[in-house]
Design a protein around this motif. Structure first.
Motif, PDB file in Angstrom:
ATOM      1  N   UNK A   1       0.779  -1.235   0.000  1.00  0.00           N
ATOM      2  CA  UNK A   1       0.000   0.000   0.000  1.00  0.00           C
ATOM      3  C   UNK A   1       0.810   1.285   0.000  1.00  0.00           C
ATOM      4  N   UNK A   2       2.078   1.255   0.379  1.00  0.00           N
ATOM      5  CA  UNK A   2       2.781   2.524   0.599  1.00  0.00           C
ATOM      6  C   UNK A   2       3.180   3.232  -0.691  1.00  0.00           C
ATOM      7  N   UNK A   3       3.473   2.455  -1.733  1.00  0.00           N
ATOM      8  CA  UNK A   3       3.665   2.998  -3.082  1.00  0.00           C
ATOM      9  C   UNK A   3       2.793   2.139  -3.996  1.00  0.00           C
ATOM     10  N   UNK A   4       1.483   2.285  -3.895  1.00  0.00           N
ATOM     11  CA  UNK A   4       0.582   1.295  -4.495  1.00  0.00           C
ATOM     12  C   UNK A   4       0.597   1.265  -6.018  1.00  0.00           C
ATOM     13  N   UNK A   5       0.939   2.368  -6.648  1.00  0.00           N
ATOM     14  CA  UNK A   5       1.045   2.387  -8.113  1.00  0.00           C
ATOM     15  C   UNK A   5       2.402   1.824  -8.546  1.00  0.00           C
ATOM     16  N   UNK A   6       3.460   2.351  -7.973  1.00  0.00           N
ATOM     17  CA  UNK A   6       4.815   1.922  -8.319  1.00  0.00           C
ATOM     18  C   UNK A   6       5.030   0.442  -8.036  1.00  0.00           C
ATOM     19  N   UNK A   7       4.662  -0.004  -6.838  1.00  0.00           N
ATOM     20  CA  UNK A   7       4.995  -1.366  -6.421  1.00  0.00           C
ATOM     21  C   UNK A   7       4.026  -2.412  -6.969  1.00  0.00           C
ATOM     22  N   UNK A   8       3.015  -1.959  -7.702  1.00  0.00           N
ATOM     23  CA  UNK A   8       2.189  -2.870  -8.484  1.00  0.00           C
ATOM     24  C   UNK A   8       2.744  -3.007  -9.896  1.00  0.00           C
ATOM     25  N   UNK A   9       3.070  -1.869 -10.514  1.00  0.00           N
ATOM     26  CA  UNK A   9       3.455  -1.895 -11.929  1.00  0.00           C
ATOM     27  C   UNK A   9       4.930  -2.192 -12.159  1.00  0.00           C
ATOM     28  N   UNK A  10       5.782  -1.855 -11.210  1.00  0.00           N
ATOM     29  CA  UNK A  10       7.215  -2.110 -11.418  1.00  0.00           C
ATOM     30  C   UNK A  10       7.505  -3.606 -11.583  1.00  0.00           C
ATOM     31  N   UNK A  11       7.056  -4.477 -10.668  1.00  0.00           N
ATOM     32  CA  UNK A  11       7.268  -5.911 -10.919  1.00  0.00           C
ATOM     33  C   UNK A  11       6.455  -6.427 -12.103  1.00  0.00           C
ATOM     34  N   UNK A  12       5.287  -5.823 -12.367  1.00  0.00           N
ATOM     35  CA  UNK A  12       4.485  -6.229 -13.527  1.00  0.00           C
ATOM     36  C   UNK A  12       5.265  -6.003 -14.816  1.00  0.00           C
ATOM     37  N   UNK A  13       5.982  -4.900 -14.893  1.00  0.00           N
ATOM     38  CA  UNK A  13       6.813  -4.620 -16.066  1.00  0.00           C
ATOM     39  C   UNK A  13       7.837  -5.734 -16.268  1.00  0.00           C
ATOM     40  N   UNK A  14       8.478  -6.165 -15.185  1.00  0.00           N
ATOM     41  CA  UNK A  14       9.460  -7.237 -15.292  1.00  0.00           C
ATOM     42  C   UNK A  14       8.840  -8.550 -15.719  1.00  0.00           C
TER      43      UNK A  14
END
Length: 476
Positions: free
Chosen positions: A115-128
């Motif tokens: 939840x703390x960086x909910x956009x970044x920490x959802x999409x960053x691993x998704x990109x990988x």
């Protein structure tokens, strides 16, 4: 819900088996889609982050929106090179032969975000995961509901939903997801849930990446640029989600003689950043919810700590705001020193000489990040050599995680596995070894019937000595 989730996993496995996600074209199309949705909906993303965390637009843009755009562009630039099989040399053991290492997707993967960086920490691993060619289920955090709902909407509009799915929900949905067989699970969060993830994965022998946290130390030597040091620690602590960041400085270690000087520097720079009434500053994020607010204030209200607050301490429960707070020499057994803080509280503990800080850090669980501020090259070398941590910065905080050429991940209690840049691609790939030979060049000594002469020849060949090989061939 469990049957629905089982159906999602089954559908994705069928789509992955079709081979569509493995193609370069599909991967690029999905990465470009993430880039477009981030650019097209910047305002909506910032509004969702403001709703969930009262995150300043400045932080939302730098730490989440721009970070995802930058990552997408970097991966798009490098992807073809990463996908190209790596040629490697072979030895006499397999002569004549050629060999390569092929990166292949793992299959159908699960990403459980936080939840703390909910956009970044959802999409960053998704990109990988997409770059590596996988089908993906993303489970965003229910603690950031506005961002979670926006991710469902945007990914549904922009992505290939036959291969990329979002599952919202809380504990029941996460539990149902963990009952399925995945080819990898990527989790960002705390160690308690990390253990649950790991136990569930073990039932299917599923590999995991656990991005956890821990108490990240900052060592401040008196031989430093004090103003720069104070500003960079403040930026990494209170300028990153009000301390609700896994690599946020958790506690400072300095010498007894230098502590008051450092406190004065913090006080001066904090006022310059957030004013005399920081709980009403628009540049300071709120605490995510009342439960975490009460947890943090309990650390400050503990009898053994309350009298040691030297900066801040003010709080506004109605708006879930806590002023930047510095505590000097809290007891080792206090909550603020035994628990990961994950908030705007910063204890300072003192040692007789700065070298003692390394032994102190080493006596604790291995942190996700460690920081040192000094002009002393010998101290820097000793710190790098003897402090075991997921990653570190010298003379700054948190910046190592935005460098795509560096792996980001924990060690020991702070996690396992790493990602970012090429390391994200590798986290969701299997390195498959491929050896190729023709139909000539066999060495008869490898086949039965075995004889002393054949064994002598094999030993000679494997020794690499041309003279021994000749002797074996000629019977010398």
């Amino acid at each position: 819900m469990a049957l629905g989730i089982e159906g999602v996993a089954t559908e994705l496995r069928s789509v992955y088996a079709s081979g569509k996600t493995k193609t370069f074209q599909w991967r690029v199309s999905q990465l470009k889609a993430i880039l477009r949705l981030t650019t097209d909906h910047e305002k909506e993303i910032a509004e969702a982050l403001r709703s969930d965390l009262n995150k300043p637009e400045h932080e939302a843009f730098i730490h989440e929106i721009a970070a995802i755009s930058t990552t997408c562009k970097f991966v798009l630039k490098e992807l073809r090179k990463w996908m190209t099989p790596e040629k490697v040399k072979t030895t006499m053991n397999t002569f004549p032969s050629s060999a390569e290492i092929v990166s292949e997707p793992l299959g159908v993967v699960l990403i459980v975000s936080t939840w703390n960086y909910p956009f970044l920490l959802s999409l960053d691993p998704l990109i990988g995961a997409i770059a590596a060619g996988n089908a993906v289920v993303l489970k965003p955090s229910e603690v950031a509901p506005a961002t979670s709902a926006l991710l469902v909407k945007l990914l549904g509009e922009y992505m290939d939903t036959s291969a990329v799915r979002v599952v919202e929900g809380a504990v029941p949905e996460t539990t149902a997801l963990l009952e399925q067989k995945w080819d990898k699970i990527f989790y960002t969060g705390n160690g308690r849930v990390g253990r649950i993830i790991l136990a569930a994965a073990a039932k299917h022998l599923t590999p995991v990446v656990l991005e956890l946290g821990g108490k990240c130390p900052v060592v401040v030597d008196s031989n430093t640029n004090l103003k720069v040091t104070a500003r960079r620690i403040i930026s990494g602590k209170w300028g990153c989600n009000s301390g609700q960041t896994c690599v946020s400085p958790d506690y400072v270690i300095t010498t007894k003689e230098f502590a008051s000087t450092l406190v004065d520097a913090f006080s001066s720079e904090l006022e310059a950043f957030y004013g005399k009434d920081p709980v009403h500053s628009n540049d300071l994020s709120s605490i995510v919810n009342s439960r975490h607010f009460d947890r943090l204030t309990s650390y400050l209200d503990e009898d053994k700590v309350s009298g040691k607050i030297v900066i801040g301490g003010q709080r506004d429960r109605a708006n879930l705001k806590i002023a930047p707070t510095v505590v000097l020499n809290a007891p080792e057994d206090s909550l603020i020193m035994t628990e990961e803080i994950f908030g705007p509280l910063l204890p300072i503990i003192t040692v007789n000489k700065i070298e003692d800080s390394i032994r102190l850090i080493s006596s604790r669980e291995k942190p996700l990040a460690a920081y040192l501020f000094t002009n002393d090259k010998n101290l820097t070398e000793e710190f790098i050599r003897n402090v075991s941590t997921g990653g570190m910065c010298i003379n700054d905080t948190t910046l190592h995680l935005v460098e795509p050429t560096l792996p980001f991940g924990g060690v020991g209690e702070s996690g396992m596995g790493a990602y970012h840049g090429k390391f994200s691609f590798e986290a969701f790939s299997h390195k498959k070894s491929v050896l190729q030979r023709g139909f000539t060049g066999d060495v008869e000594a490898r086949f039965p019937p075995y004889t002393p002469g054949k064994l002598k020849f094999l030993k000679a060949m494997l020794s690499g000595s041309i003279l021994r090989i000749l002797r074996a061939l000629l019977g010398w």
